[in-house]
Write a protein that holds these residues in place. Sequence first.
Motif, PDB file in Angstrom:
ATOM      1  N   LEU A 240       0.829  -1.207   0.000  1.00 36.14           N
ATOM      2  CA  LEU A 240       0.000   0.000   0.000  1.00 36.14           C
ATOM      3  C   LEU A 240       0.859   1.250   0.000  1.00 36.14           C
ATOM      4  CD1 LEU A 240      -2.874   1.194   0.245  1.00 36.14           C
ATOM      5  CD2 LEU A 240      -2.648   0.975   2.722  1.00 36.14           C
ATOM      6  N   ALA A 241       1.882   1.267   0.856  1.00 33.28           N
ATOM      7  CA  ALA A 241       2.765   2.427   0.932  1.00 33.28           C
ATOM      8  C   ALA A 241       3.561   2.613  -0.357  1.00 33.28           C
ATOM      9  CB  ALA A 241       3.718   2.285   2.115  1.00 33.28           C
ATOM     10  N   ALA A 242       4.051   1.486  -0.900  1.00 33.33           N
ATOM     11  CA  ALA A 242       4.849   1.567  -2.122  1.00 33.33           C
ATOM     12  C   ALA A 242       4.009   1.993  -3.317  1.00 33.33           C
ATOM     13  CB  ALA A 242       5.501   0.213  -2.402  1.00 33.33           C
ATOM     14  N   SER A 243       2.724   1.668  -3.286  1.00 32.66           N
ATOM     15  CA  SER A 243       1.857   1.963  -4.424  1.00 32.66           C
ATOM     16  C   SER A 243       1.382   3.407  -4.437  1.00 32.66           C
ATOM     17  CB  SER A 243       0.631   1.043  -4.408  1.00 32.66           C
ATOM     18  OG  SER A 243       1.011  -0.308  -4.527  1.00 32.66           O
ATOM     19  N   PHE A 244       1.365   4.043  -3.263  1.00 30.66           N
ATOM     20  CA  PHE A 244       0.755   5.375  -3.216  1.00 30.66           C
ATOM     21  C   PHE A 244       1.644   6.440  -2.594  1.00 30.66           C
ATOM     22  CE2 PHE A 244      -2.703   2.398  -3.611  1.00 30.66           C
ATOM     23  CZ  PHE A 244      -3.485   2.989  -4.581  1.00 30.66           C
ATOM     24  N   ASP A 245       2.950   6.145  -2.482  1.00 31.18           N
ATOM     25  CA  ASP A 245       3.848   7.191  -1.977  1.00 31.18           C
ATOM     26  C   ASP A 245       4.679   7.808  -3.093  1.00 31.18           C
ATOM     27  OD1 ASP A 245       5.686   5.280  -2.620  1.00 31.18           O
ATOM     28  OD2 ASP A 245       6.559   5.102  -0.618  1.00 31.18           O
ATOM     29  N   GLY A 246       4.397   7.403  -4.350  1.00 31.52           N
ATOM     30  CA  GLY A 246       5.104   8.013  -5.475  1.00 31.52           C
ATOM     31  C   GLY A 246       6.341   7.262  -5.905  1.00 31.52           C
ATOM     32  N   LYS A 247       6.709   6.179  -5.196  1.00 32.17           N
ATOM     33  CA  LYS A 247       7.929   5.460  -5.555  1.00 32.17           C
ATOM     34  C   LYS A 247       7.717   4.531  -6.758  1.00 32.17           C
ATOM     35  CE  LYS A 247      10.023   5.514  -0.957  1.00 32.17           C
ATOM     36  NZ  LYS A 247      10.510   4.692   0.179  1.00 32.17           N
ATOM     37  N   ASN A 248       6.609   3.808  -6.716  1.00 35.58           N
ATOM     38  CA  ASN A 248       6.362   2.852  -7.784  1.00 35.58           C
ATOM     39  C   ASN A 248       5.238   3.264  -8.714  1.00 35.58           C
ATOM     40  OD1 ASN A 248       8.313   0.946  -7.027  1.00 35.58           O
ATOM     41  ND2 ASN A 248       7.017   0.286  -5.338  1.00 35.58           N
ATOM     42  N   TYR A 249       4.246   3.943  -8.162  1.00 31.49           N
ATOM     43  CA  TYR A 249       3.106   4.307  -8.977  1.00 31.49           C
ATOM     44  C   TYR A 249       2.795   5.792  -8.823  1.00 31.49           C
ATOM     45  CZ  TYR A 249       1.892  -0.587  -9.740  1.00 31.49           C
ATOM     46  OH  TYR A 249       1.917  -1.895 -10.107  1.00 31.49           O
ATOM     47  N   ILE A 250       2.310   6.363  -9.898  1.00 31.13           N
ATOM     48  CA  ILE A 250       1.726   7.699  -9.831  1.00 31.13           C
ATOM     49  C   ILE A 250       0.221   7.491  -9.795  1.00 31.13           C
ATOM     50  CG2 ILE A 250       1.380   9.892 -11.018  1.00 31.13           C
ATOM     51  CD1 ILE A 250       4.079   9.497 -12.327  1.00 31.13           C
ATOM     52  N   TYR A 251      -0.440   7.978  -8.769  1.00 28.76           N
ATOM     53  CA  TYR A 251      -1.884   7.777  -8.662  1.00 28.76           C
ATOM     54  C   TYR A 251      -2.599   9.106  -8.867  1.00 28.76           C
ATOM     55  CZ  TYR A 251      -6.469   6.621  -6.964  1.00 28.76           C
ATOM     56  OH  TYR A 251      -7.822   6.447  -6.877  1.00 28.76           O
ATOM     57  N   THR A 252      -3.555   9.125  -9.767  1.00 28.20           N
ATOM     58  CA  THR A 252      -4.409  10.292  -9.966  1.00 28.20           C
ATOM     59  C   THR A 252      -5.842   9.807 -10.060  1.00 28.20           C
ATOM     60  OG1 THR A 252      -4.464  10.242 -12.373  1.00 28.20           O
ATOM     61  CG2 THR A 252      -2.583  11.327 -11.369  1.00 28.20           C
ATOM     62  N   LYS A 253      -6.797  10.724 -10.060  1.00 26.53           N
ATOM     63  CA  LYS A 253      -8.203  10.351 -10.182  1.00 26.53           C
ATOM     64  C   LYS A 253      -8.527   9.839 -11.575  1.00 26.53           C
ATOM     65  CE  LYS A 253     -10.051  13.323  -6.555  1.00 26.53           C
ATOM     66  NZ  LYS A 253     -11.024  14.391  -6.216  1.00 26.53           N
ATOM     67  N   ASP A 254      -7.688  10.159 -12.528  1.00 22.84           N
ATOM     68  CA  ASP A 254      -7.891   9.691 -13.900  1.00 22.84           C
ATOM     69  C   ASP A 254      -7.157   8.366 -14.071  1.00 22.84           C
ATOM     70  OD1 ASP A 254      -8.102   9.175 -16.550  1.00 22.84           O
ATOM     71  OD2 ASP A 254      -7.159  11.025 -17.245  1.00 22.84           O
ATOM     72  N   PRO A 255      -7.890   7.245 -14.195  1.00 27.94           N
ATOM     73  CA  PRO A 255      -7.223   5.936 -14.285  1.00 27.94           C
ATOM     74  C   PRO A 255      -6.271   5.825 -15.455  1.00 27.94           C
ATOM     75  CG  PRO A 255      -9.596   5.705 -13.986  1.00 27.94           C
ATOM     76  CD  PRO A 255      -9.330   7.157 -14.259  1.00 27.94           C
ATOM     77  N   SER A 256      -6.515   6.590 -16.515  1.00 24.47           N
ATOM     78  CA  SER A 256      -5.636   6.487 -17.680  1.00 24.47           C
ATOM     79  C   SER A 256      -4.257   7.068 -17.403  1.00 24.47           C
ATOM     80  CB  SER A 256      -6.264   7.214 -18.877  1.00 24.47           C
ATOM     81  OG  SER A 256      -6.344   8.609 -18.630  1.00 24.47           O
ATOM     82  N   GLN A 257      -4.122   7.812 -16.301  1.00 22.91           N
ATOM     83  CA  GLN A 257      -2.856   8.442 -15.978  1.00 22.91           C
ATOM     84  C   GLN A 257      -2.042   7.649 -14.953  1.00 22.91           C
ATOM     85  OE1 GLN A 257      -1.730  11.074 -17.682  1.00 22.91           O
ATOM     86  NE2 GLN A 257      -3.615  10.788 -18.858  1.00 22.91           N
ATOM     87  N   ILE A 258      -2.569   6.494 -14.523  1.00 24.75           N
ATOM     88  CA  ILE A 258      -1.811   5.666 -13.592  1.00 24.75           C
ATOM     89  C   ILE A 258      -0.738   4.916 -14.362  1.00 24.75           C
ATOM     90  CG2 ILE A 258      -1.956   3.726 -11.987  1.00 24.75           C
ATOM     91  CD1 ILE A 258      -4.789   4.542 -11.389  1.00 24.75           C
ATOM     92  N   GLN A 259       0.480   5.058 -13.934  1.00 18.91           N
ATOM     93  CA  GLN A 259       1.562   4.416 -14.666  1.00 18.91           C
ATOM     94  C   GLN A 259       2.712   4.083 -13.727  1.00 18.91           C
ATOM     95  OE1 GLN A 259       3.747   7.190 -17.189  1.00 18.91           O
ATOM     96  NE2 GLN A 259       2.490   8.848 -16.383  1.00 18.91           N
ATOM     97  N   ARG A 260       3.474   3.085 -14.086  1.00 20.15           N
ATOM     98  CA  ARG A 260       4.650   2.741 -13.292  1.00 20.15           C
ATOM     99  C   ARG A 260       5.816   3.612 -13.727  1.00 20.15           C
ATOM    100  NH1 ARG A 260       5.123  -3.329 -11.276  1.00 20.15           N
ATOM    101  NH2 ARG A 260       6.558  -2.189  -9.988  1.00 20.15           N
TER     102      ARG A 260
END
Length: 280
Positions: A240-260
């Motif tokens: 959870l921390a790795a996925s949403f702290d900016g290290k591995n994933y960029i998370y935005t409200k737009d699913p098309s903008q989620i990328q590794r």
Amino acid sequence: MFKIVAPLALCIALATSACSSTNYNKDEVPDVSPATLYSTARAAMSAGNLGEARQYLEAIDSRYPFGQLSEQVQLDLIYVYYKSRESDLTSAQIKRYLRLSPTSQYADYVTYMKGLNEIQKRSDIIQDFFGLDRSQKDPTNYLAAFKTFKGLIETYPDSPYVPDARQRMIFIKNEMAKRELLIAKYYNERGAYLSSIRHCQNVLYAYRGTPHLKEALELMVENYNNLNLPEAANNTKAVLAASFDGKNYIYTKDPSQIQRLNKGSDEPWYKKLDVFDLFG
């Protein structure tokens, strides 16, 4: 009460009128040239009179099945049936067109309409009117639509319908993730923590590029704690921390903008996503 009953009555009336518009005598269509009939059909389509448009298009199709307007009439019938919410007729017309014209220059459009029709099969006019949540319904039609849009993108990558097909695939992916999360919550509330974890894992493995991933991981942590499995809970917290702290994933409200950030390949996301492995 009236605020609920009145719109419901309106929806029923609309559905009834839509059905009644199909009850006509084909002999009522005048015996004129196909060009004149088609001109009337197009005018009716432009005016939103789908019943009349269908009447004239079907008359042309039955009277002049091999005429110069045959292909265009078939394409228009697909559109009219779809807009009239005649899903079965739309499907039959699409199959007929692709069987008779598999190499048509409009095959991408027909494939796109096939996907739209499969999405529409999951709803009805009342659901659309009230904006009811459809995520908990049987996902069969969504999976079929996803597969159809995926085939459209791969077969006709330069089609003008590809951008919209991509967005609809994202929508379907989000709806499927939401459905899995709702099921996971259902099991969690009833103490079936292992079943809840399995559905959370479906979100993690098949739908991680959606806004529902974070909540699914949080629910997994809760489930592991309820099962007194601190190591599994801590491992999930790390994900959870790795996925949403900016290290591995960029998370935005737009699913098309989620990328590794550490991309391993440039393969399109829709090829990596294989929901059919989970649902057969």
